[in-house]
Design a protein around this motif. Structure first.
Motif, PDB file in Angstrom:
ATOM      1  N   UNK A   1       0.807  -1.230   0.000  1.00 35.75           N
ATOM      2  CA  UNK A   1       0.000   0.000   0.000  1.00 35.75           C
ATOM      3  C   UNK A   1       0.837   1.276   0.000  1.00 35.75           C
ATOM      4  N   UNK A   2       1.942   1.293   0.733  1.00 31.43           N
ATOM      5  CA  UNK A   2       2.768   2.507   0.762  1.00 31.43           C
ATOM      6  C   UNK A   2       3.394   2.777  -0.603  1.00 31.43           C
ATOM      7  N   UNK A   3       3.858   1.732  -1.260  1.00 31.71           N
ATOM      8  CA  UNK A   3       4.421   1.891  -2.600  1.00 31.71           C
ATOM      9  C   UNK A   3       3.385   2.330  -3.607  1.00 31.71           C
ATOM     10  N   UNK A   4       2.171   1.795  -3.474  1.00 36.95           N
ATOM     11  CA  UNK A   4       1.082   2.198  -4.372  1.00 36.95           C
ATOM     12  C   UNK A   4       0.757   3.677  -4.171  1.00 36.95           C
TER      13      UNK A   4
ATOM     14  N   UNK B   1      -4.407   7.128   8.305  1.00 39.02           N
ATOM     15  CA  UNK B   1      -5.184   5.916   8.045  1.00 39.02           C
ATOM     16  C   UNK B   1      -5.212   5.534   6.566  1.00 39.02           C
ATOM     17  N   UNK B   2      -4.575   6.334   5.699  1.00 37.27           N
ATOM     18  CA  UNK B   2      -4.674   6.078   4.264  1.00 37.27           C
ATOM     19  C   UNK B   2      -4.069   4.730   3.869  1.00 37.27           C
ATOM     20  N   UNK B   3      -2.863   4.429   4.315  1.00 35.36           N
ATOM     21  CA  UNK B   3      -2.226   3.161   3.930  1.00 35.36           C
ATOM     22  C   UNK B   3      -3.037   1.947   4.390  1.00 35.36           C
ATOM     23  N   UNK B   4      -3.517   1.895   5.644  1.00 39.31           N
ATOM     24  CA  UNK B   4      -4.361   0.756   6.027  1.00 39.31           C
ATOM     25  C   UNK B   4      -5.654   0.670   5.214  1.00 39.31           C
TER      26      UNK B   4
ATOM     27  N   UNK C   1      -8.703  -2.076   0.900  1.00 39.96           N
ATOM     28  CA  UNK C   1      -9.323  -2.072  -0.425  1.00 39.96           C
ATOM     29  C   UNK C   1      -8.743  -3.190  -1.285  1.00 39.96           C
ATOM     30  N   UNK C   2      -7.437  -3.360  -1.212  1.00 35.60           N
ATOM     31  CA  UNK C   2      -6.804  -4.445  -1.968  1.00 35.60           C
ATOM     32  C   UNK C   2      -7.297  -5.806  -1.525  1.00 35.60           C
TER      33      UNK C   2
END
Length: 130
Positions: free
Chosen positions: A17-20, A40-43, A48-49
């Motif tokens: 998620x961080x790389x995305x 909370x964006x990365x979690x 979502x993934x």
């Protein structure tokens, strides 16, 4: 075919998620260094993934629901891409007014939106014929 694509996207998003997010910001934003994502964006991106993967594996109604949601989001993105992105920025960034979208990316979001609408409509047609 779209089911495989959604599943693969889900795997990548869930695992990295961080790389995305970093890749997205590098492509989408004119000023990524000036934008601060909410904690909370990365979690949320990881969740979502995972949702994409689970819906893809489950198939049937779960995958149909995923395509319906993607189609609705795609319609909004196709019709009003800048407003769609600004709404997302207000959710994801601490100071959304500081987010400056790359104009080519805004155009790309419109195209992606139309693509999602077409995929969702095709899938709906297949489900109704079955």
């Amino acid at each position: 075919m779209s089911r495989i694509v959604f599943g693969l996207i889900g795997v990548v998003v869930a695992l990295f998620p961080d790389g995305v997010i970093e890749s997205y910001e590098a492509i989408a934003l004119e000023n990524p260094e000036e934008c601060s994502a909410k904690p909370w964006l990365a979690p949320a991106v990881r969740a979502e993934g995972v949702l994409y993967v689970l819906a893809t594996l489950a198939g049937g109604r779960a995958y149909g629901w995923l395509l319906n949601v993607a189609g609705v989001a795609g319609l909004v993105a196709a019709v009003a891409p800048k407003q769609y992105l600004d709404a997302g920025a207000s959710l994801a960034y601490d100071q959304p007014e500081e987010v400056n979208w790359n104009e080519e990316f805004v155009t790309g979001v419109r195209v992606l939106g139309f693509t999602l609408v077409v995929l969702a409509a095709r899938a709906l047609g297949k489900r109704r014929r079955a």
